[in-house]
Design an enzyme around this catalytic site. Sequence first.
Site, PDB file in Angstrom:
ATOM      1  N   ASP A 104     -15.455  20.352 -50.851  1.00 39.09           N
ATOM      2  CA  ASP A 104     -15.537  21.134 -52.093  1.00 39.09           C
ATOM      3  C   ASP A 104     -14.509  22.262 -52.157  1.00 39.09           C
ATOM      4  OD1 ASP A 104     -16.877  22.510 -50.109  1.00 39.09           O
ATOM      5  OD2 ASP A 104     -18.615  23.040 -51.321  1.00 39.09           O
TER       6      ASP A 104
ATOM      7  N   SER B 263     -19.684  18.352 -49.143  1.00 38.70           N
ATOM      8  CA  SER B 263     -19.463  19.730 -48.693  1.00 38.70           C
ATOM      9  C   SER B 263     -20.054  20.014 -47.312  1.00 38.70           C
ATOM     10  CB  SER B 263     -20.059  20.681 -49.724  1.00 38.70           C
ATOM     11  OG  SER B 263     -19.690  20.276 -51.004  1.00 38.70           O
TER      12      SER B 263
ATOM     13  N   ARG C  85     -21.060  17.403 -38.304  1.00 41.24           N
ATOM     14  CA  ARG C  85     -22.411  17.965 -38.123  1.00 41.24           C
ATOM     15  C   ARG C  85     -22.976  18.288 -39.495  1.00 41.24           C
ATOM     16  NH1 ARG C  85     -18.655  21.742 -36.773  1.00 41.24           N
ATOM     17  NH2 ARG C  85     -18.578  23.572 -38.112  1.00 41.24           N
TER      18      ARG C  85
END
Length: 692
Positions: free
Chosen positions: A353, A300, A315
């Site tokens: 997710d 996620s 990132r």
Amino acid sequence: MLEESGIAAAVRLPGQTKSSPEAQPKPVASSSTAFRTSRNRWSSPSPLRSFLSAAALVLVVALVQLILHDAKLQRLQVLRSHLIHSSSSSSVSSRSSFFFPLHPHFPPGPPIASPVAHFDDPDAVCLNPASFPSTQPTSIPLTTMALADDTKRVVDQFEFTDADVNAHVQEFLKQMNEGLAKDGTSLSQIPTYVTAVPNGTEKGLYLAVDLGGTNFRVCSIMLNGDHTFNLTYNKVAIPKELMVAKTSEELFAFLAKQIELFLREHHADRFESHVHRRHTGSDRRGYTEEQIFRLGFTFSFPVQQLGINKGKLMRWTKGFDIPDTVGKDVCALLQNEIDKLHLPVKVAALVNDTVGTLMARSYTSSGKHRSILGAIFGTGTNGAYIEKVENIKKKIEGEYDTSTGEMVINTEWGSFDNQGNVLHSTPWDKQLDRESVNPGFQMFEKCVSGMFLGEILRLATLDMMKSPESTLFKDTNSSTNDWATTTNVAAHSGLHRQWGLDSAIMSVAAADNTPELSTLRQELENTLHIYNPSLEDAQAFKSVAAAVGRRAARLSAVAIGAIVIQSGKLNDPKEDIIDIGVDGSLVEHYPFFRDMIHEALAAVTEIGTQGADKIRIGVAKDGSGVGAALIALVAAKMEKPGDFMREMRKDIKRQLDSLPAVADDSRINPAVAIGGVIGLAAIAALWWNKKR
Ligand code: ADP
Ligand code: MG
């Protein structure tokens, strides 16, 4: 030591040529003789000595009685003079104030018919103290005006009007389309290469892991093919020390270990047969598809997807900071650690997710309405929606199925308006951002999701506590606290620590509507170590928490509303329901979160009350796990016959060849066998010697 000397003695027994000093009975005999001598002296007393002893005893007893009697008389005198002095002023207050000074604000209460001491009675040594007044103490609102004003000052700053909702929706639509046109914008709008959603007929057993922001879940999912599934899962909190580190090796090793533990616990038969196969080295290439688990990896965090099981981390978010991982393929990192543990697991699909939630919701909804959006409101927030390929103006690298004309887009809406075109920040939002690991990034997420709401509330609460006008968690004295005591905030309270306030308490605050807010006050004690908060304290805390939660819900409506408008389904008469799947603890547990979203959606000009009524927001519980399994299934379907096993066997062979050969557990190690025989022979020799 003892055993050794015992064996040595046993070995020497038959031909005892040497005796040890300990074996000599002499010292024992001499000490018992001394004892006998002294006992004999006392056992034959002379008549004179007996008489003297008895006289001394009588003398001592008489002396002790005299001393005790004198002390009792003195105590009684002191007590009597004290009681006579008190009773001379007022009968009621003297009885109460003898032990418990009453606060002037509390009603004195009716006279109490407690047994009264008779001061002339010399045996009266203990009086029954007066009981408490029978009326309930009430809180005295001396300082609450200041607290009410201060609470309003804070609450007002979280105001998010209908006009704000509309302005934000327009900006969201603008930034969505910018993201579809080019890279490097605030909303990344990542193509996922998923071009269709499930219809509920999918079948099979899959493994899925879900690295959220707070928890790591490992699950196995049996898709039954009739919109239902069976799910088994383990959940662990991700250790904080693995979230911020130089390298991610330990994090991924931790994840692989959890997979191993899960397999041992829930799929022991398959796992054990794999271990046995590996140890015996038998049939190295004899794996069948049934023996290997395909795993869907829900990750996620923002990832640039390069293939169904390949993606580079763009990132870190949600407080993670592991610089060496950025730009690396997270599937390869996980597979590497799985291989080190020699698990029968192949990372088959990489899933965000949000995409997982969208897939799961589509699988389970049995009606004709498929979901258009999967959204997460947990540690972080994000959404993935179905977009028309013709609207995706930027280049989509690689191949994908063009037959549906649609593709799921991962918005990465947590970074909506990083540039601050519309989002306005309170002083506490600014402080949170300044002190975070990624200042200036994920600005929308920092106002909306579970990880940050608690911290905003903490900073606002601390601010109020520091204000000299405010009485929050400070009592002038026990009269300003309805529990007739004073509030104490423990030095180790989470209030004094960054991230020390879990947003779960906001759900408790929102749910507690009792007149005394007793549940919330208990929670303040239990989780934040704020002891004896007054009713006014709890009311102020509840108001600020509600303001932070309400703004989060209305901001969530901005993202959902913009995507509903973008879908073009609002004015389509064929679409009577627009379905949205959501997952995450915040949306699941915060009371009325979805209702607040609905209320704000109705305030959007393009949606209105009628449009809002069409929108159905449903929780896709464990959506990310089920979704990952579904994508793993899609991945399996995409394989050409034999692909998966060929690749898998190659991997396993490579690993096995690089390992030093390990003997089969069931075979007897010759060294152990020889050792055992020698040991047995030694014991037999000892026994034989002893017998002789
Ligand atoms: P993940 O994001 O790891 O998948 P969750 O969906 O469970 O995990 O979200 C965890 C986040 O939700 C944490 O930041 C936690 O503070 C927050 N949270 C947990 N329970 C509640 C609750 N009852 N009300 C509000 N927030 C909650
Ligand atoms: Mg999650």
